[in-house]
Design a protein around this motif. Structure first.
Motif, PDB file in Angstrom:
ATOM      1  N   UNK A  21       5.584  -0.160  -3.574  1.00 47.12           N
ATOM      2  CA  UNK A  21       6.930  -0.628  -3.230  1.00 47.12           C
ATOM      3  C   UNK A  21       7.069  -2.133  -3.464  1.00 47.12           C
ATOM      4  N   UNK A  22       5.976  -2.875  -3.315  1.00 50.47           N
ATOM      5  CA  UNK A  22       6.043  -4.310  -3.545  1.00 50.47           C
ATOM      6  C   UNK A  22       6.298  -4.617  -5.019  1.00 50.47           C
ATOM      7  N   UNK A  23       5.659  -3.844  -5.909  1.00 49.33           N
ATOM      8  CA  UNK A  23       5.890  -4.043  -7.343  1.00 49.33           C
ATOM      9  C   UNK A  23       7.324  -3.705  -7.714  1.00 49.33           C
ATOM     10  N   UNK A  24       7.865  -2.641  -7.123  1.00 50.47           N
ATOM     11  CA  UNK A  24       9.255  -2.277  -7.413  1.00 50.47           C
ATOM     12  C   UNK A  24      10.206  -3.341  -6.880  1.00 50.47           C
ATOM     13  N   UNK A  76      17.992  -0.522  -1.892  1.00 46.98           N
ATOM     14  CA  UNK A  76      18.229  -0.259  -0.472  1.00 46.98           C
ATOM     15  C   UNK A  76      17.062   0.490   0.151  1.00 46.98           C
ATOM     16  N   UNK A  77      16.460   1.428  -0.600  1.00 48.57           N
ATOM     17  CA  UNK A  77      15.298   2.154  -0.083  1.00 48.57           C
ATOM     18  C   UNK A  77      14.155   1.202   0.233  1.00 48.57           C
ATOM     19  N   UNK A  78      13.909   0.245  -0.658  1.00 51.40           N
ATOM     20  CA  UNK A  78      12.817  -0.698  -0.447  1.00 51.40           C
ATOM     21  C   UNK A  78      13.135  -1.632   0.719  1.00 51.40           C
ATOM     22  N   UNK A  79      14.386  -2.079   0.822  1.00 46.82           N
ATOM     23  CA  UNK A  79      14.774  -2.958   1.931  1.00 46.82           C
ATOM     24  C   UNK A  79      14.607  -2.232   3.260  1.00 46.82           C
ATOM     25  N   UNK A  96       0.810  -1.217   0.000  1.00 48.12           N
ATOM     26  CA  UNK A  96       0.000   0.000   0.000  1.00 48.12           C
ATOM     27  C   UNK A  96       0.844   1.267   0.000  1.00 48.12           C
ATOM     28  N   UNK A  97       2.156   1.140   0.059  1.00 50.30           N
ATOM     29  CA  UNK A  97       3.035   2.313   0.111  1.00 50.30           C
ATOM     30  C   UNK A  97       3.561   2.611  -1.280  1.00 50.30           C
ATOM     31  N   UNK A  98       3.393   3.838  -1.734  1.00 55.02           N
ATOM     32  CA  UNK A  98       3.849   4.261  -3.061  1.00 55.02           C
ATOM     33  C   UNK A  98       5.322   4.607  -3.031  1.00 55.02           C
ATOM     34  N   UNK A  99       5.988   4.456  -4.185  1.00 52.27           N
ATOM     35  CA  UNK A  99       7.423   4.731  -4.248  1.00 52.27           C
ATOM     36  C   UNK A  99       7.719   6.206  -4.016  1.00 52.27           C
TER      37      UNK A  99
END
Length: 434
Positions: free
Chosen positions: A294-297, A328-331, A208-211
């Motif tokens: 963020x999950x798609x990215x 790294x941002x997504x992690x 649910x979190x956008x990039x």
């Protein structure tokens, strides 16, 4: 044959009736307790116990699941109907036993409430799984005995109310459930730690979190132009920033990116060649919209095509770049904490919070090792024999597991104090080999 006295026949009949009363009270208690105990067992929890419980819990859970799989409403109607039949029969038996009307009602009511409802239900609430497993065969027999009435009634309940499939939590409820399982006692190895709760909660929010909410704004991104000359000053600048991927834009248009420069490609590059960036190998810089989750990215990063994506309001066009997002941002969002490596300048780029590395505990040992390595490098350039380093003086840096390996403060100009007594890094010497 002599005829038995009437007192003896009456006494024998009374005993039989009293035994029947006791049997009916106990049987009614079993039905009442199972009604609450079996119906209170959640199907989801039974599945969990059948996979992760003890051997006894696994066995009991499978028995109860096998019974309930025939129809929860069928089981419910059978237990309620059997309980009603027992409770209605009890006053009739007492009426014949004690020969009174209201006395039979009063005594039967007291027996049903105390021994047929309160006590059995209290026990079955606490030990519902074990009792339900032991009485599963008995309940199944009554289900088929009551089949003509119980099964059609259960079918009507299934039609109007739907079948029960256990409790399924949504994300908000699941996060709350996870937080409730956090360890109160730090020594409890089976409970969840604070870090585990944080990571699980962050994972649940990832889709649910956008990039655009976690990206690095384009104004804070270190970039190069295709016409920049990679001389010593530029290479030193790249090295000092410590980024592994650098977006490259066209001259005089800082939002029109044509690719990215992988810093490790400069390992064999000689700054004296002074080549422009466009002459080096540039990698593709993928683009995405700001509303991408963020999950798609993360799924895209797993494909191995790129670990940096340009966030643009107009993907594919020559303008609209608003930031970049990296693996790294997504992690960091995945684990709910910031990741700071050896070359990072900021803990938080958005708020300009600098990394403060307190390493006073290894300063003396590291400086000695640095001087020895520098001397070795200089002697190598002079084609002289390098000095031998004694293994007993070689230093190894170990991170204190009870603290972070870095510190952060909003005071950018803070310097390490030589009087610090609790460094986050500790120095250990290799034991001398025999």
């Amino acid at each position: 044959m002599a005829t038995q006295p009437i007192e003896t026949r009456m006494s024998a009949g009374l005993i039989e009736e009293m035994l029947l009363v006791i049997f009916l009270v106990l049987l009614g208690g079993v039905f009442a307790g199972l009604t609450l105990g079996l119906m209170g067992l959640d199907e989801t929890n039974l599945h969990v116990l059948s996979q992760t419980g003890t051997e006894t819990e696994k066995k009991n859970a499978k028995k109860v699941m096998s019974l309930l799989s025939k129809g929860r409403h069928w089981v419910l109607v059978t237990l309620l109907l059997s309980n009603v039949v027992v409770n209605e029969t009890l006053p009739i038996i007492l009426h014949d036993a004690i020969g009174g009307g209201w006395q039979a009602v009063a005594i039967s009511t007291a027996l049903i409430v105390i021994f047929g409802e309160v006590i059995p239900q209290s026990i079955c609430v606490r030990y519902g799984l074990a009792i339900g497993a032991k009485t599963a065969n008995m309940v199944l027999i009554f289900m088929y005995l009551m089949y003509p009435v119980a099964y059609p009634t259960a079918m009507l309940l299934d039609y109007f109310l739907g079948q029960s499939h256990g409790t399924v939590y949504k994300k908000a409820g699941l996060k709350t459930l996870v937080s409730l399982h956090q360890a109160v006692n730090p020594t409890d190895a089976d409970a969840l730690t604070l870090d585990e709760v944080t990571i699980i909660s962050a994972v649940l929010d990832l889709r649910s979190k956008a990039v655009s909410t976690i990206m690095t704004p384009i104004d804070d991104v270190f970039t190069l132009s295709t016409e920049d000359i990679l001389n010593e000053d530029v290479v030193d600048k790249i090295l000092s920033h410590g980024y592994s991927r650098i977006p490259v834009h066209v001259p005089d248009d800082p939002v029109n990116f044509v690719g990215m420069l992988i810093a490790k490609h400069l390992i064999t590059y000689d700054p004296e060649d002074a080549q422009p960036v466009k002459d080096l190998q540039l990698s593709t810089l993928p683009e995405t919209g700001p509303d991408t989750s963020c999950l798609d990215i993360l799924n895209f990063f797993q494909e191995g095509k790129s670990h940096m994506v340009l966030v643009s309001t107009n993907p594919g066009a020559q303008n609209g770049a608003i930031g970049v997002i990296t693996l790294e941002d997504v992690i960091e969002e995945l684990i709910g904490e910031e990741i700071v490596d050896e070359t990072d300048v900021y803990v938080d780029v958005h708020n300009k919070i600098r990394v403060i590395r307190r390493q006073t505990g290894v300063r003396r040992g590291s400086s000695r090792l640095t001087r020895m390595l520098t001397l070795h490098h200089r002697n190598s350039q002079l084609n002289t024999k390098a000095p031998t380093i004694d293994k007993s003086t070689t230093a190894k840096v170990a991170v204190d597991s009870s603290t972070k390996a870095y510190g952060a403060t909003t005071i950018d100009d803070r310097q390490d104090s030589p009087n610090e007594t609790q460094p986050l890094l500790h120095q250990h010497s290799h034991p001398t080999s025999n």
